[in-house]
Design a protein around this motif. Structure first.
Motif, PDB file in Angstrom:
ATOM      1  N   HIS A  65      -7.005   4.462  10.127  1.00  0.00           N
ATOM      2  CA  HIS A  65      -5.668   5.037   9.936  1.00  0.00           C
ATOM      3  C   HIS A  65      -4.731   4.636  11.076  1.00  0.00           C
ATOM      4  CE1 HIS A  65      -5.857   7.552   6.323  1.00  0.00           C
ATOM      5  NE2 HIS A  65      -7.142   7.729   6.612  1.00  0.00           N
ATOM      6  N   ALA A  66      -5.287   4.535  12.279  1.00  0.00           N
ATOM      7  CA  ALA A  66      -4.472   4.082  13.413  1.00  0.00           C
ATOM      8  C   ALA A  66      -4.018   2.637  13.209  1.00  0.00           C
ATOM      9  CB  ALA A  66      -5.266   4.224  14.715  1.00  0.00           C
ATOM     10  N   LEU A  67      -4.896   1.797  12.677  1.00  0.00           N
ATOM     11  CA  LEU A  67      -4.518   0.411  12.384  1.00  0.00           C
ATOM     12  C   LEU A  67      -3.442   0.351  11.301  1.00  0.00           C
ATOM     13  CD1 LEU A  67      -8.003  -1.381  12.354  1.00  0.00           C
ATOM     14  CD2 LEU A  67      -6.199  -1.642  14.072  1.00  0.00           C
ATOM     15  N   ALA A  68      -3.602   1.189  10.274  1.00  0.00           N
ATOM     16  CA  ALA A  68      -2.613   1.205   9.192  1.00  0.00           C
ATOM     17  C   ALA A  68      -1.243   1.636   9.707  1.00  0.00           C
ATOM     18  CB  ALA A  68      -3.084   2.141   8.080  1.00  0.00           C
ATOM     19  N   GLU A  69      -1.249   2.584  10.627  1.00  0.00           N
ATOM     20  CA  GLU A  69       0.015   3.059  11.207  1.00  0.00           C
ATOM     21  C   GLU A  69       0.661   1.994  12.088  1.00  0.00           C
ATOM     22  OE1 GLU A  69       1.305   6.742  14.106  1.00  0.00           O
ATOM     23  OE2 GLU A  69      -0.276   7.085  12.626  1.00  0.00           O
ATOM     24  N   LYS A  70      -0.167   1.183  12.754  1.00  0.00           N
ATOM     25  CA  LYS A  70       0.349   0.166  13.663  1.00  0.00           C
ATOM     26  C   LYS A  70       0.814  -1.078  12.930  1.00  0.00           C
ATOM     27  CE  LYS A  70      -0.721  -2.044  18.092  1.00  0.00           C
ATOM     28  NZ  LYS A  70      -1.682  -2.093  19.218  1.00  0.00           N
ATOM     29  N   PHE A  71       0.207  -1.354  11.765  1.00  0.00           N
ATOM     30  CA  PHE A  71       0.530  -2.585  11.026  1.00  0.00           C
ATOM     31  C   PHE A  71       0.932  -2.249   9.581  1.00  0.00           C
ATOM     32  CE2 PHE A  71      -2.560  -3.736  14.311  1.00  0.00           C
ATOM     33  CZ  PHE A  71      -1.881  -4.764  14.958  1.00  0.00           C
ATOM     34  N   PRO A  72       2.030  -1.505   9.409  1.00  0.00           N
ATOM     35  CA  PRO A  72       2.410  -1.066   8.059  1.00  0.00           C
ATOM     36  C   PRO A  72       2.857  -2.199   7.141  1.00  0.00           C
ATOM     37  CG  PRO A  72       4.135  -0.543   9.645  1.00  0.00           C
ATOM     38  CD  PRO A  72       2.963  -1.029  10.435  1.00  0.00           C
ATOM     39  N   SER A  73       3.273  -3.312   7.698  1.00  0.00           N
ATOM     40  CA  SER A  73       3.708  -4.418   6.836  1.00  0.00           C
ATOM     41  C   SER A  73       2.520  -5.119   6.181  1.00  0.00           C
ATOM     42  CB  SER A  73       4.523  -5.438   7.638  1.00  0.00           C
ATOM     43  OG  SER A  73       3.728  -6.045   8.642  1.00  0.00           O
ATOM     44  N   GLN A  74       1.336  -4.997   6.781  1.00  0.00           N
ATOM     45  CA  GLN A  74       0.145  -5.628   6.215  1.00  0.00           C
ATOM     46  C   GLN A  74      -0.760  -4.635   5.485  1.00  0.00           C
ATOM     47  OE1 GLN A  74       0.712  -6.848  10.100  1.00  0.00           O
ATOM     48  NE2 GLN A  74      -0.968  -8.327   9.957  1.00  0.00           N
ATOM     49  N   ILE A  75      -0.954  -3.469   6.089  1.00  0.00           N
ATOM     50  CA  ILE A  75      -1.872  -2.485   5.503  1.00  0.00           C
ATOM     51  C   ILE A  75      -1.075  -1.417   4.778  1.00  0.00           C
ATOM     52  CG2 ILE A  75      -3.668  -0.788   5.967  1.00  0.00           C
ATOM     53  CD1 ILE A  75      -4.404  -2.368   8.452  1.00  0.00           C
ATOM     54  N   ARG A  76      -1.374  -1.258   3.508  1.00  0.00           N
ATOM     55  CA  ARG A  76      -0.664  -0.293   2.686  1.00  0.00           C
ATOM     56  C   ARG A  76      -1.330   1.084   2.682  1.00  0.00           C
ATOM     57  NH1 ARG A  76       3.122  -3.026   3.208  1.00  0.00           N
ATOM     58  NH2 ARG A  76       4.169  -4.317   1.665  1.00  0.00           N
ATOM     59  N   LYS A  77      -2.669   1.108   2.843  1.00  0.00           N
ATOM     60  CA  LYS A  77      -3.370   2.376   2.686  1.00  0.00           C
ATOM     61  C   LYS A  77      -4.795   2.267   3.193  1.00  0.00           C
ATOM     62  CE  LYS A  77      -4.230   5.790  -1.006  1.00  0.00           C
ATOM     63  NZ  LYS A  77      -4.224   6.017  -2.471  1.00  0.00           N
ATOM     64  N   VAL A  78      -5.345   3.377   3.632  1.00  0.00           N
ATOM     65  CA  VAL A  78      -6.769   3.477   3.948  1.00  0.00           C
ATOM     66  C   VAL A  78      -7.415   4.312   2.847  1.00  0.00           C
ATOM     67  CG1 VAL A  78      -8.505   4.289   5.590  1.00  0.00           C
ATOM     68  CG2 VAL A  78      -6.339   3.327   6.426  1.00  0.00           C
ATOM     69  N   GLU A  79      -8.510   3.813   2.281  1.00  0.00           N
ATOM     70  CA  GLU A  79      -9.200   4.526   1.207  1.00  0.00           C
ATOM     71  C   GLU A  79     -10.671   4.707   1.565  1.00  0.00           C
ATOM     72  OE1 GLU A  79      -9.281   6.184  -1.447  1.00  0.00           O
ATOM     73  OE2 GLU A  79      -7.220   6.163  -2.200  1.00  0.00           O
ATOM     74  N   GLY A  80     -11.400   5.379   0.659  1.00  0.00           N
ATOM     75  CA  GLY A  80     -12.832   5.552   0.841  1.00  0.00           C
ATOM     76  C   GLY A  80     -13.196   6.917   1.385  1.00  0.00           C
ATOM     77  N   ASP A  81     -14.390   7.002   1.950  1.00  0.00           N
ATOM     78  CA  ASP A  81     -14.912   8.260   2.461  1.00  0.00           C
ATOM     79  C   ASP A  81     -15.850   7.950   3.620  1.00  0.00           C
ATOM     80  OD1 ASP A  81     -15.373  11.357   1.521  1.00  0.00           O
ATOM     81  OD2 ASP A  81     -17.183  10.505   2.413  1.00  0.00           O
ATOM     82  N   GLY A  82     -15.536   8.433   4.819  1.00  0.00           N
ATOM     83  CA  GLY A  82     -16.382   8.200   5.984  1.00  0.00           C
ATOM     84  C   GLY A  82     -16.548   6.726   6.280  1.00  0.00           C
ATOM     85  N   LEU A  83     -17.799   6.293   6.405  1.00  0.00           N
ATOM     86  CA  LEU A  83     -18.079   4.890   6.705  1.00  0.00           C
ATOM     87  C   LEU A  83     -17.864   3.987   5.491  1.00  0.00           C
ATOM     88  CD1 LEU A  83     -21.301   5.304   8.898  1.00  0.00           C
ATOM     89  CD2 LEU A  83     -19.043   4.630   9.693  1.00  0.00           C
TER      90      LEU A  83
END
Length: 518
Positions: free
Chosen positions: A429-447
């Motif tokens: 989620h930290a990566l998604a927040e830092k790179f919003p132009s590339q990462i649209r969303k974090v999905e899944g559960d745990g690992l």
């Protein structure tokens, strides 16, 4: 932090059984009874502190040459399709924990647990108990009609875990075992692969419409067309669901369409896709097909769609669908081939507080050591004779022992599994927040975590560079119908914060480089 666990073979299988094995093996002259019994009672450290320290000490060597490469390996005799997908450099020479050394000699991270199965990584110390079992003479080879003590122990352990019963509470377990009504999982069929586990559940649902054999009585819904509800892709097709490689379950995902069309046209079977996390879509399908000449035969779904971007089903959606199914006598099959063992509850469905009629077990429970899948079901759905669901080999004792070892270790470390899953989710989620132009969303559960990218080129480039530059093995999904391009991770349960820090740092560097290239 992972806690070590000391276990002996006698701890897992029981003193009386071990005594009888040792006496029988001594009669064969394998060793003396005293020697065999001492071996069986020897406790093994499943995850000693020095093992964990060794793994963390190697993070600085990830991606670098670790051992001499192997250039003279066999070409094999694979088919064109398998050869086209083959990565010789990643073929294993050896492995330890969350590392693999491939034929290229580089130290690599098994970022998807060797395709989603190595729950405890490579050469897990706890699996020393498998060697000890062989040393005292326990044989792996048995048959459906001679299921061994260890396999029968595993069956009860799976029922215990599925019903949330504390270890050692035999009274509660016996009560569950005697249940003949309701959605109580208390039957187990031992199979080898996840595909066969899914097929067994499918056949038990189908048996409410068609006779398995001519002498069987007419099924409850004989004469009506069985309609199976599966997860839809984002084009309202069937590519989002995946429940094995047998012909019938492949039809559920749109394969063998010519044959399927003939079956559907003649009213033999029908598969209907329902939209992901869309209650109205599900309710409409039940309303349309659970009447007249058709009957909804079952709702089949994963909880994390690891073959469709790692999308996670919402808790309230699952509760809604399962409640509606209960009201309409529609069996529910939760396919946990991917998710089982990666939940602190061991079964992810328990976190949803639902009560399905079928749950599949696979991949993670034996830690990839053996092909050993299972299907759990209820007394009400126990409707096939032995030949309707069996495979010749599915009862292997050492495979069952691998399951028991992994279960004990995972239960002992449930808090680590919970914490490390949250840690990895926070990193992504930290990566998604830092790179919003590339990462649209974090999905899944745990690992079981996924990064959704803005476009397929970035997803493919990210996964390729992570593998090539840093030797962190992840999967890119860029080929499914209208699914956001994704990079999938599934680190082993033994993953440490130091390993995940390294992986997140590598990801950040790749994403930063992609940003500069715009």
């Amino acid at each position: 932090m992972i806690r070590n666990l000391k276990l002996s073979l006698a701890d897992l299988a029981g003193a009386d059984y071990i005594d009888k094995v040792c006496r029988a093996s001594a009669a064969f002259g394998l060793k003396s009874y005293a020697e065999l019994k001492k071996t069986a009672e020897t406790q093994v450290d499943c995850f000693p502190a020095e093992f964990a320290e060794k793994l963390d000490s190697l993070t600085g060597r990830i991606g670098k040459e670790f051992a001499p490469p192997f250039s003279g390996s066999s070409d094999g005799a694979g088919t064109a399709a398998f050869n086209g997908a083959f990565h010789r450099e990643n073929a294993p020479l050896t492995g330890l924990g969350f590392y693999r050394v491939g034929e290229d000699g580089r130290l690599a991270v098994i970022g998807k647990s060797e395709h989603y199965q190595a729950s405890c990584g490579h050469n897990f110390p706890g699996y020393e108990l498998l060697r000890i079992a062989m040393e005292i003479g326990i044989t792996n080879i048995t048959h459906n009609n001679t299921r061994g003590h260890i396999t029968r122990l595993l069956e009860r352990e799976l029922v215990r875990i599925a019903n949330g019963i504390a270890r050692g509470d035999e009274d509660a377990l016996e009560k569950v075992m005697k249940q003949t009504s309701g959605h109580v999982l208390n039957r187990v069929i031992n199979l080898e692969t996840g595909s066969l586990a899914c097929e067994a559940a499918f056949k038990m649902m189908l048996a409410r419409f068609y006779r398995l054999q001519p002498h069987f009585p007419a099924p409850k819904y004989s004469g009506r067309t069985p309609v199976f509800l599966v997860m839809a892709d984002f084009k309202d097709g069937k590519e989002a669901n995946y429940h094995g490689t047998t012909v019938m379950t492949q039809m559920l995902r749109g394969m063998w369409h010519e044959m399927y069309n003939i079956l559907e046209a003649n009213g033999a079977i029908k598969a209907v896709a329902v939209r992901i996390n869309d209650k109205d879509s599900f309710a409409a399908a039940v309303e349309q097909y659970d009447r007249g000449s058709t009957k909804v035969a079952g709702f089949i779904h994963e909880l994390v769609l690891m073959n469709y971007g790692g999308l996670r089903l919402d808790n309230d959606y699952v509760s809604f669908c399962h409640k509606l199914c209960d009201e309409h006598d529609i069996p529910v099959f939760v396919d946990e081939i991917q998710s089982c063992m990666w939940s602190p509850e061991l079964f992810l469905f328990r976190e949803y507080q639902c009560h399905p009629d079928f749950v599949s077990v696979g991949k993670g429970f034996p830690g990839g050591m053996y092909p050993a899948s299972r299907i759990l079901t209820t007394a009400a759905m126990d409707n096939l004779n032995q030949f309707g669901a069996l495979v010749t080999n599915g009862q292997e004792e050492l495979a069952s022992l691998a399951n028991l070892i992994t279960i004990r270790f995972a239960e002992h470390n449930s808090e680590h599994v919970r914490a490390i899953g949250k840690y990895w989710q926070a990193k992504l989620h930290a990566l998604a927040e830092k790179f919003p132009s590339q990462i649209r969303k974090v999905e899944g559960d745990g690992l079981l975590a996924t990064l959704f990218f803005a476009d397929a080129d970035h997803a493919s480039d990210f996964s390729r560079k992570l593998g090539h530059d840093y030797c962190i093995d992840v999967s890119a999904q860029t080929y499914k119908a209208d699914c956001p391009p994704a990079a999938l991770t599934k680190f082993p349960l033994i993953a440490s914060e130091k390993l995940l820090d390294f992986a997140a740092d590598a990801m950040e560097k790749i994403l930063a480089g992609q940003g500069k290239g715009k």
